[in-house]
Write an enzyme that holds these catalytic residues in place. Structure first.
Site, short mmCIF file in Angstrom:
data_model
loop_
_atom_site.label_atom_id
_atom_site.label_comp_id
_atom_site.label_asym_id
_atom_site.label_seq_id
_atom_site.Cartn_x
_atom_site.Cartn_y
_atom_site.Cartn_z
N GLU A 26 -9.63 -5.13 -3.96
CA GLU A 26 -8.93 -4.09 -2.82
C GLU A 26 -9.81 -3.44 -1.96
O GLU A 26 -9.53 -3.62 -0.81
CB GLU A 26 -7.84 -3.31 -3.61
CG GLU A 26 -6.87 -3.99 -4.33
CD GLU A 26 -5.49 -4.26 -3.43
OE1 GLU A 26 -5.53 -3.88 -2.46
OE2 GLU A 26 -4.46 -4.62 -4.34
N HIS A 53 -7.81 -5.53 0.28
CA HIS A 53 -6.55 -4.88 0.56
C HIS A 53 -6.06 -5.57 1.99
O HIS A 53 -6.74 -5.87 3.11
CB HIS A 53 -6.85 -3.49 0.88
CG HIS A 53 -5.65 -2.51 0.95
ND1 HIS A 53 -4.83 -2.36 -0.35
CD2 HIS A 53 -5.43 -1.61 1.55
CE1 HIS A 53 -4.02 -1.58 -0.08
NE2 HIS A 53 -4.14 -1.20 1.10
N SER A 111 0.65 -1.32 0.02
CA SER A 111 -0.12 0.02 0.07
C SER A 111 0.85 1.48 0.07
O SER A 111 1.77 1.39 -0.88
CB SER A 111 -0.82 -0.14 1.32
OG SER A 111 -2.08 1.00 0.94
#
Length: 511
Positions: free
Chosen positions: A318, A414, A191
């Site tokens: 995600e 995610h 990320s």
């Protein structure tokens, strides 16, 4: 069996070996970035006398987040630039050769997170033959907020990135004492940490400090200077101070954290604030034209780092995580979907193209899929394609493991891939991410992902073929299998999905 190691600043003592691995935690790599050093480049750590006990994680950078299993920041904590090392114990057979090194940069929207999160424990990767380093760096305003110049007194932007470079310099100078090879370093992140990795690939200050890079769910693009300046004015107004060097330096870290949180809340409540109303992130790397010359995607496409091996991964769903934790606005109508697309400058045909791929998808599903690919999936893919096209050795993978069953659906969302890659599925704090206790199939998947990271760090080979300049479907590794009951899988036809993005261009975020 000793757990004492030499560093250029002094000797450190780690924990007693556990499963053949020694953990040395909370080693300071730079001076505390406060007082006269606040908003400055990190300075090398002064030497200490005797042996420093490093058996607990160090303080985390100023932030308001309370993450499961990780320490909180407490006002007054200043010695926040620390790192942790996991290394096979002497006598485990690794003492006669230097091992590949993996340096991990945590994510957290450039605003929260730390190296002390349980999913980042380096034991399993060290058992796979690596020396593992995880690090803290300045986040939020301390690390990325714009601080106006005061005469000749200029505070650099991208201070969080400069902290990461300082940690990599510490690795270069010290890691051999821990059994690591300073010329065989892989820097990895997820990320915000993944985009930090991409930035480091292009920054002159990081040149020569690593030879390989792993980027999971890179998020883009970075900020234009004008946006960083505008956000500083908003934070200063919320804090009740002037947006000047002197006023910001006089404000406490706690005051700036609270003001930043209030600015984020204000954007969430204002539907007319454009992109920032949907899931506001107000700090990040700034394409300042000097330290970071442009967005890393643009620089990599121009051939900034062809000598660095790159392994890219993203998850196939995600943004379902952000929906689950309530951090993004909920969309339930076509009108809201059009508004979302307009705010982000997306082609009119994009949402319709997603719906053609999965006709049964709800408006919510289409929104989450588009938002996730806009923020992470497509940006990550373009990093891989850009690097491959300029001759860089590149590997691309996608994490598609989902979990249905009788409990709540768990998507390939995610952060879900990271406990698998670190081999930390048993940690209680990751149960939400992976949907409960791991199954035998989960453990097998984790073993494969740990081996891929270890193989890439050691030999530049994660176990599948490198990508060509168009990233053909046959060279994309898919981790796990999708549960057909767990949710819509837009990535079943990855070529068609990527074609939908062909008319979209990433540019640094403007006010």
């Amino acid at each position: 069996m000793t757990s004492v190691f030499d560093t250029v600043s002094g000797r450190v003592r780690g924990r007693a070996p556990d499963r053949g691995v020694v953990a040395v935690l909370g080693i300071p790599y730079a001076e505390p970035p406060f007082g006269a050093d606040r908003f400055r480049e990190p300075r090398p750590r002064r030497a200490w006398e005797g042996v420093r006990d490093c058996v607990e994680y160090g303080p985390v950078a100023p932030q308001s987040a309370e993450l499961p299993g990780a320490p909180r920041w407490s006002p007054g904590d200043e010695d926040v630039l620390g790192l942790n090392v996991w290394t096979p114990a002497r006598g485990s057979g690794a003492e006669n050769r230097l091992l590949p090194v993996l340096v991990w940069i945590h994510g957290g929207a450039y605003t929260f997170g730390s190296s002390a999160q349980p999913d980042f424990d380096g034991t399993a990767l060290a058992r796979a033959g690596l020396v593992v380093v995880t690090l803290n760096y300045r986040v939020g305003f301390e690390g990325f907020g714009h601080v106006p110049a005061e005469g000749d007194d200029v505070c650099p932007p991208n201070r969080g990135l400069l902290d990461q470079i300082a940690a990599l310099e510490w690795v270069r100078d010290n890691i051999a004492s821990f059994g690591g090879a300073p010329d065989q370093v892989t820097v990895a992140g997820q990320s915000a940490g993944a985009t930090s990795v991409a930035c480091l690939m292009t920054m002159d200050g990081a040149r020569g400090l690593f030879r390989r890079a792993i980027a999971h769910s890179a998020v883009g693009p970075v900020f234009a200077p004008e946006l960083a300046e505008d956000l500083t004015r908003k934070v200063a107004t919320e804090a009740g101070i002037a947006a000047t060097h002197a006023a910001l330096a006089a404000a406490s870290p706690q005051a700036l954290v609270q003001a930043s949180d209030a600015v984020v809340d204000g954007f969430r409540q204002d539907v007319h604030s454009g992109r920032l109303s949907w899931d506001p992130v107000i700090f990040g790397p700034v394409a300042d034209g000097h330290l970071l010359r442009a967005d890393p995607l643009e620089l990599i496409a121009a051939g900034a780092a062809p000598d660095i091996d790159l392994l890219v991964c993203h998850t196939t769903q995600e943004y379902w995580l952000m929906d689950a934790v309530g951090s993004c606005a909920e969309i339930t109508s076509e009108e809201e979907l059009v508004c979302f697309a307009t705010d982000f400058g997306l082609p009119d045909s994009l949402a319709a193209g997603y719906r053609r791929l999965v006709p049964e998808a709800t408006v919510r599903d289409v929104h989450l899929a588009v938002y996730g690919d806009l923020s992470f999936g497509e940006y990550s893919n373009r990093l891989a394609v850009a690097h491959a096209r300029t001759g860089g050795r590149t590997f691309l993978s996608r994490f598609a493991r989902q979990r249905g069953g009788s409990g709540p659906r768990v998507y390939a969302w995610h952060c879900a891939d990271i406990p698998f890659a670190f081999g930390n599925l048993a940690a209680e704090s990751v149960q939400f991410l992976i949907g409960g206790p791991p199954t035998p199939a989960d453990h097998r998947l984790s073993d494969r992902m740990v081996a891929a990271w270890a193989g890439f760090a050691a030999e530049g080979d994660p176990g599948w073929e490198p990508a060509d300049d168009i990233v053909s479907p046959g060279v994309i590794k898919v981790w796990g299998t999708a549960d057909p009951d767990a949710g819509p899988d837009f990535w079943q036809d990855g070529e068609a999905l990527r074609a939908l993005w062909s008319a979209f261009t990433y540019r640094p975020e403007q006010p």
